[in-house]
Design a protein around this motif. Structure first.
Motif, PDB file in Angstrom:
ATOM      1  N   LEU A 160       1.629   1.769  -3.589  1.00 56.98           N
ATOM      2  CA  LEU A 160       0.395   2.289  -4.196  1.00 56.98           C
ATOM      3  C   LEU A 160       0.251   3.778  -3.910  1.00 56.98           C
ATOM      4  CD1 LEU A 160      -2.391   1.184  -5.530  1.00 56.98           C
ATOM      5  CD2 LEU A 160      -3.292   1.565  -3.242  1.00 56.98           C
ATOM      6  N   ARG A 194       1.206  -4.174  -7.567  1.00 53.73           N
ATOM      7  CA  ARG A 194       1.013  -5.613  -7.743  1.00 53.73           C
ATOM      8  C   ARG A 194       2.229  -6.307  -8.339  1.00 53.73           C
ATOM      9  NH1 ARG A 194      -5.134  -5.569 -10.063  1.00 53.73           N
ATOM     10  NH2 ARG A 194      -6.136  -5.139  -8.057  1.00 53.73           N
ATOM     11  N   ARG A 226      -1.919   0.874  -9.146  1.00 51.07           N
ATOM     12  CA  ARG A 226      -2.264  -0.510  -8.799  1.00 51.07           C
ATOM     13  C   ARG A 226      -1.339  -1.481  -9.511  1.00 51.07           C
ATOM     14  NH1 ARG A 226      -8.459  -1.074  -8.447  1.00 51.07           N
ATOM     15  NH2 ARG A 226      -8.228  -2.386 -10.277  1.00 51.07           N
ATOM     16  N   VAL A 261      -4.989   5.756 -10.275  1.00 51.05           N
ATOM     17  CA  VAL A 261      -5.387   4.465  -9.704  1.00 51.05           C
ATOM     18  C   VAL A 261      -4.837   3.286 -10.507  1.00 51.05           C
ATOM     19  CG1 VAL A 261      -7.353   2.953  -9.312  1.00 51.05           C
ATOM     20  CG2 VAL A 261      -7.413   5.280  -8.466  1.00 51.05           C
ATOM     21  N   ARG A 275       0.831  -1.214   0.000  1.00 53.94           N
ATOM     22  CA  ARG A 275       0.000   0.000   0.000  1.00 53.94           C
ATOM     23  C   ARG A 275       0.864   1.264   0.000  1.00 53.94           C
ATOM     24  NH1 ARG A 275       0.461   0.214   5.566  1.00 53.94           N
ATOM     25  NH2 ARG A 275       0.095  -1.973   5.964  1.00 53.94           N
TER      26      ARG A 275
END
Ligand SMILES: Nc1ncnc2c1ncn2[C@@H]1O[C@H](COP(=O)(O)OP(=O)(O)O)[C@@H](O)[C@H]1O
Ligand SMILES: [Mg+2]
Lengths: 399, 227
Positions: A320, A389, A385, A381, A317
């Motif tokens: 992110l 990942r 993301r 976003v 996170r």
């Protein structure tokens, strides 16, 4: 991670690609500038129009003959419409909470004075008109409080009318002919200027009873009732309705409260402002797409770095939010640029075209900046993301 | 204490399977100094990645200091990496836009350590690795040896218990490589467990314990007295 460090790292990433970041945030800046410019004009017009209306006072209710039926059935089908009379006006003026009521008739006629002739708008009104509409006399006085039914033949001129007929001469006491009747001038109104295309200064005010005769009318066009401030308009409107129904036997009239009219007008103008703002917002979408593109490139370029961050123990996170923060910051800086640009352009426009009113409320500025940041966040976003990942081993091995 | 039990790592490439690690059993005591050698593709990096919790074994058991770490969540594994493991890579992996001092401080930033303490620790590390003059330089302004010293300083700044170095001398000349290895060995001397993957026998032989890998298998595990 601490907030200042977070901000520092994201800012450093943007500064590392100065030109690229600048070009990307320009997209947002142009969009925000367009939104701010257009809504500033919209809001300026809004305020201007409302101002035009409220200069006649906001505590006014107009009583008009005839009933507008919801299903479009004219009142005439159910029975004849009784004209609104001077007696109605007198009765309305006596209602509690009512400050003044003035009858109102208007029409075009030829005016002759000082050897000059001019065709103009004649307003037949009551002696309380100046009070009802918050208008002032500059020379002499307004129509005297005579008996409404048998007033003296006095007239009051609009300021432009006075100039046209008398120039610099004092018109007080002079004679005036309208449609074969003689009037004596007792006053001149203060200049009002154009109000939504109507020039009240180029007109003559005479007693309503005389105007009814002049235009050969049976009833008034309108009675305007002003009431004490602080009293709800609906309350006064109900009083008026009761009285008029008692006098006419049925509801053959329509009430238009200034408050309702202003609210409706204000809503329409708000929608207009929103619509032009949304139009400008289209360019923001383009700016947003630019951010998506540049962030996707950034993630691809910095795959190694993502692998490193993960190896150093950064939770996913954090990765992110670093990329999201970058996109948001980019758009927010673009937003600030756009605000400066938009407000500057709006002011320039106002300087160049003084007739075009502009106004930029703080709420618009804050809303525009929030929208810019939100667009950045949204644009970030997908790329962020993707970064979060990534598999650390593959990311570290990427070329 | 590191304990690997029957570790297998299988990669799927289309229809074929690659057995990168086969039935690895390994116990490493705190403070040990190991080298891992073997031909290219024998699974050295994969082993190191699993030890560093960057990769998960397909089957098998990994316990670190008595704690089963193979089943931890991704965030919990990140925490273990942050607090207990230091990585040194062949290609350094410094952040190009940050200065030497900032690169060294990066793990502490991620861990949320206050700027005052960070500054003190970075200052000490710069002095320890002879980088004080280079504190404000970006990686591209540094030599290979200096870059690897920055990377080693970064790997140690959080006081890890294990340092995992994958071919740390692979991109360095002989002298710089020697220097880097000496620095790592200095850390080992303070009690940090050191695991170095290398294909350079001269470096591999310096370790007290040498592992030899071949085709995903541990084929040799030899202990020597300190050289
Ligand atoms: N992500 C991956 N996908 C497929 N095969 C991989 C992957 N990573 C490593 N391998 C394979 O696993 C084997 C061991 O690789 P690696 O541990 O990198 O070897 P070494 O470091 O000893 O050279 C090799 O055959 C390699 O091709
Ligand atoms: Mg390898």
């Amino acid at each position: 991670m601490l907030w200042p460090d977070f901000l520092h790292l994201t800012l450093r990433a943007l500064i590392a690609h100065r030109l690229r970041s600048f070009l990307t945030l320009l997209g947002i800046a142009v969009g925000i500038a367009a939104v701010i410019l257009l809504t500033s004009i919209g809001e300026g017009v809004h305020r201007f129009v409302l101002n035009e209306f409220t200069q006649f006072g906001t505590n006014v209710i107009g009583v008009h003959p005839g009933k507008v039926m919801t299903h479009g059935t004219p009142a005439g089908v159910l029975g004849t419409v009784r004209p609104i009379t001077l007696e109605d006006s007198e009765a309305l003026a006596r209602l509690p909470n009512v400050v003044a009521a003035t009858p109102f008739v208007q029409g075009n006629a030829e005016v002759e004075a000082n050897g000059r002739v001019r065709r103009t708008m004649i307003y037949g009104v009551g002696p309380a008109m100046d009070q009802t509409f918050q208008m002032r006399v500059s020379v002499g006085r307004f129509l005297p409080p005579d008996d409404l039914h048998n007033p003296r033949t006095y007239a009051v001129l609009g300021s432009k009318m006075r100039n046209e007929l008398f120039g610099d001469r004092n018109p007080l006491g002079e004679r005036l002919r309208i449609g074969g009747s003689q009037y004596r001038i007792v006053g001149v109104m203060e200049t009002k200027g154009q109000i939504l295309g109507v020039d009240l200064d180029d007109s003559v005010f005479i007693p309503a009873a005389r105007a009814l005769e002049l235009f050969n009318r049976e009833g008034l066009m309108e009675v305007d009732v002003s009431y004490q401030p602080g009293i709800p308009s609906a309350y006064v409107a109900a009083q008026i309705k009761r009285l008029m129904i008692a006098r006419h036997g049925r509801e053959d009239f329509t009430l238009i409260t200034q408050e309702d009219m202003l609210r409706t007008l204000s809503n329409v103008l708000d929608i207009l402002t929103f619509a032009v703002g949304a139009l400008g917002g289209i360019s923001l979408v383009v700016g947003g797409v630019g951010i998506v593109t540049i962030m996707t490139i950034a993630v691809a370029e910095r795959t190694n770095e993502v692998g490193l961050l993960l190896a150093l123990g950064a939770p996913r996170r954090t990765v992110l939010s670093l990329f999201l923060g970058e996109a948001t910051l980019l758009a927010a800086i673009g937003g600030v640029f756009g605000l400066v640009l938009g407000i500057g352009l709006a002011q320039l426009l106002h300087l160049a075209v003084p007739a075009l009113p502009v106004h930029t409320p703080w709420t618009f500025v804050l809303a525009a900046e929030s929208i810019a940041a939100l667009i950045g966040l949204t644009a970030g976003v997908l790329p962020a993301r993707r970064a979060a990942r990534l598999d650390p081993v593959e990311a570290l091995r990427a070329e | 204490m590191i304990e690997l039990t029957d570790i297998n790592r299988v990669f799927h490439l289309g229809d074929s399977e690659v057995h990168a690690l086969r039935a690895i059993d390994l116990q490493i005591a705190p403070g040990e100094y190991l080298s891992v050698m073997g031909p290219s593709g024998s699974g050295k990096s994969t082993l190191l990645n699993i030890l560093g919790l960057l990769d998960r074994p397909t089957t098998g058991h990994y316990s670190l200091n008595g704690r089963n770490v193979s089943d931890l969540s991704s965030d919990e594994q990140a925490r273990v990496r942050r607090e207990q493991i230091g990585f040194v890579f062949q290609v350094f992996h410094l952040v190009p836009r940050l200065t030497a001092a900032e690169n060294i401080a990066l793990p502490m930033m991620l861990a949320g350590i206050a700027p005052d303490e960070r500054e003190a620790r970075v200052k000490q590390a710069l002095a320890n690795y002879d980088l004080t003059q280079r504190a404000g330089h970006r990686p591209e302004q540094l030599s290979g040896g200096q870059r690897q010293r920055v990377a080693i300083a970064r790997a140690t700044i959080m006081h890890p218990v294990v340092i995992l170095a994958d071919e740390p001398t692979g991109n360095l000349d002989r002298a710089s490589g020697q220097e880097a290895i000496k620095l790592l060995e200095g850390l080992n001397a303070t009690g940090v467990t050191l695991i170095v993957v290398t294909h350079d026998p001269a470096i591999g032989e310096r370790a007290h314990r040498r592992l030899q890998m071949d085709d995903g298998r541990l084929v040799l595990d030899k202990r020597h007295e300190a050289g």
